[in-house]
Design an enzyme around this catalytic site. Structure first.
Site, PDB file in Angstrom:
ATOM      1  N   ARG A  98       0.946  -1.300  -0.029  1.00 48.41           N
ATOM      2  CA  ARG A  98       0.012   0.023   0.126  1.00 48.41           C
ATOM      3  C   ARG A  98       0.683   1.284   0.135  1.00 48.41           C
ATOM      4  O   ARG A  98       0.562   2.332  -0.816  1.00 48.41           O
ATOM      5  CB  ARG A  98      -1.032  -0.150   1.212  1.00 48.41           C
ATOM      6  CG  ARG A  98      -1.831   1.439   1.493  1.00 48.41           C
ATOM      7  CD  ARG A  98      -2.399   1.853  -0.053  1.00 48.41           C
ATOM      8  NE  ARG A  98      -3.002   0.369  -0.585  1.00 48.41           N
ATOM      9  CZ  ARG A  98      -3.226   0.619  -1.930  1.00 48.41           C
ATOM     10  NH1 ARG A  98      -2.868   1.720  -2.641  1.00 48.41           N
ATOM     11  NH2 ARG A  98      -3.997  -0.666  -2.658  1.00 48.41           N
ATOM     12  N   LYS A 133       2.312  24.602  -3.480  1.00 50.12           N
ATOM     13  CA  LYS A 133       1.070  24.162  -3.262  1.00 50.12           C
ATOM     14  C   LYS A 133       1.092  22.699  -3.179  1.00 50.12           C
ATOM     15  O   LYS A 133       0.661  22.030  -4.148  1.00 50.12           O
ATOM     16  CB  LYS A 133      -0.043  24.660  -4.061  1.00 50.12           C
ATOM     17  CG  LYS A 133      -0.069  26.087  -4.020  1.00 50.12           C
ATOM     18  CD  LYS A 133      -1.106  26.553  -4.919  1.00 50.12           C
ATOM     19  CE  LYS A 133      -1.231  28.003  -4.590  1.00 50.12           C
ATOM     20  NZ  LYS A 133      -2.362  28.868  -5.571  1.00 50.12           N
ATOM     21  N   LYS A 165       4.884  39.273  -2.037  1.00 53.37           N
ATOM     22  CA  LYS A 165       3.503  38.936  -2.582  1.00 53.37           C
ATOM     23  C   LYS A 165       2.669  40.119  -2.051  1.00 53.37           C
ATOM     24  O   LYS A 165       3.266  41.118  -1.395  1.00 53.37           O
ATOM     25  CB  LYS A 165       2.997  37.764  -2.145  1.00 53.37           C
ATOM     26  CG  LYS A 165       3.933  36.421  -2.440  1.00 53.37           C
ATOM     27  CD  LYS A 165       3.383  35.167  -2.473  1.00 53.37           C
ATOM     28  CE  LYS A 165       2.381  34.958  -3.517  1.00 53.37           C
ATOM     29  NZ  LYS A 165       1.767  33.618  -3.649  1.00 53.37           N
ATOM     30  N   GLU A 195       5.148  40.025  -6.938  1.00 46.18           N
ATOM     31  CA  GLU A 195       3.969  39.669  -7.587  1.00 46.18           C
ATOM     32  C   GLU A 195       3.115  41.225  -7.855  1.00 46.18           C
ATOM     33  O   GLU A 195       2.992  42.053  -7.087  1.00 46.18           O
ATOM     34  CB  GLU A 195       3.005  38.924  -6.729  1.00 46.18           C
ATOM     35  CG  GLU A 195       1.738  38.618  -6.972  1.00 46.18           C
ATOM     36  CD  GLU A 195       1.027  37.848  -5.914  1.00 46.18           C
ATOM     37  OE1 GLU A 195       0.864  36.691  -5.723  1.00 46.18           O
ATOM     38  OE2 GLU A 195       0.228  38.664  -5.110  1.00 46.18           O
ATOM     39  N   ASP A 216      -0.064  38.392 -11.844  1.00 45.65           N
ATOM     40  CA  ASP A 216      -1.007  37.535 -11.155  1.00 45.65           C
ATOM     41  C   ASP A 216      -2.299  37.800 -11.724  1.00 45.65           C
ATOM     42  O   ASP A 216      -2.843  38.839 -11.275  1.00 45.65           O
ATOM     43  CB  ASP A 216      -0.666  37.648  -9.596  1.00 45.65           C
ATOM     44  CG  ASP A 216      -1.629  36.702  -8.794  1.00 45.65           C
ATOM     45  OD1 ASP A 216      -1.634  35.673  -8.897  1.00 45.65           O
ATOM     46  OD2 ASP A 216      -2.219  37.162  -7.935  1.00 45.65           O
TER      47      ASP A 216
END
Length: 277
Positions: A98, A133, A165, A195, A216
């Protein structure tokens, strides 16, 4: 991948599943029984991690396990193709099944999706890259799968580069102020990326000498204007809401990089089976 870190990760994954043992397998089989199994693709896929991950899982469990004919990372295979043959004690094969399948199904899924994005912009200068992410605990493996699929890696962690950002800008007050502080704090060898959401912010980035400008969630017309405005004075990255249906149009605007969170956060696991011989 770093072998030292990988081995420790795989051992932890095995500990999570085995905990105090496999009561089903231990009740049915002795430690002397052996068998041969095959890992088989149940759909078309791009192979990733057969030898360096799946085989290693089994061999960390039991050094008596051997394997043969692993499909090379990056190779496309059709449904029904044997990916690898494994031989060893029945108990160890069942204990590792597994964990090995979970990992390679995930890695092959990422590599397969990445290859689709790379193929979608083939012939253009744009590079497809991943993001942070990723699944907690699986970042090294998932970013490896992106590279196997033909993509490139963005930052591995927050320590890998300066990326200012929207929330950094909002908290600091302006792009130029944030860039000045970053320039004063980091070595000259580290590039600074910012960004942006508007052409005005792109202008501000150019005024303070930003090396990488992220566009963005801009529409294609605004993106084309931004690329023309930058005119080679900085690397241009497009990000936000990128899909297989939109990536070609984004690449055609002339951006250098397209970062795609979906490569890791939305890749569907490939169907791979472990068949008993």
């Amino acid at each position: 991948m770093d072998t030292f870190l990988l081995n420790e990760q795989l051992r932890n994954f095995l500990r999570e599943d085995l905990e105090h043992g496999d009561i089903t397998t231990d009740a049915i089989f002795s430690d002397q029984e052996s068998a041969t199994v095959t890992l088989r693709a149940r759909e078309a896929l791009v192979a990733a991690g057969l030898e360096c991950v799946a085989a290693r899982v089994f061999q960390l469990l039991d050094d008596r396990i051997t394997y043969s004919q692993p499909i090379a990372d990056g190779q496309r295979v059709d449904r029904g193709h044997v990916l690898m043959t494994i031989n060893g004690p029945v108990r160890s094969l069942l204990r590792g099944e597994r964990v090995a399948l979970n990992l390679i199904q995930r890695l092959c899924g990422i590599a397969t999706l990445t290859r689709q994005y790379v193929d979608a912009v083939r012939g253009l200068k744009t590079k497809i890259v991943d993001t942070r992410k990723t699944t907690p605990g699986l970042r090294m493996l998932e970013k490896y799968a992106v590279r196997i699929g033909g993509g490139k890696n963005h930052r591995y962690s927050l320590s890998d580069g300066v990326l200012i950002k929207d929330n950094h800008i909002a908290a600091c007050g302006s792009i130029c102020r944030a860039v000045e502080k970053a320039q004063a704090a980091v070595p000259h060898t580290i590039a600074i990326e910012v960004e942006t959401d508007t052409l005005e912010q792109v202008h501000e980035c150019l005024d303070c000498g930003v090396q990488i400008i992220m566009l963005d969630n801009m529409d294609l017309n605004t993106m084309r204007q931004a690329v023309a405005l930058i005119n080679g004075r900085a690397l241009v990255e497009a990000s936000g809401g990128v899909s297989l249906s939109t990536v070609w149009g984004i690449a055609k605007t002339g951006v250098d990089i397209i970062s795609v969170g979906a490569l890791t956060h939305s890749a569907q696991a490939c169907d791979i089976g472990l068949d008993w011989q």
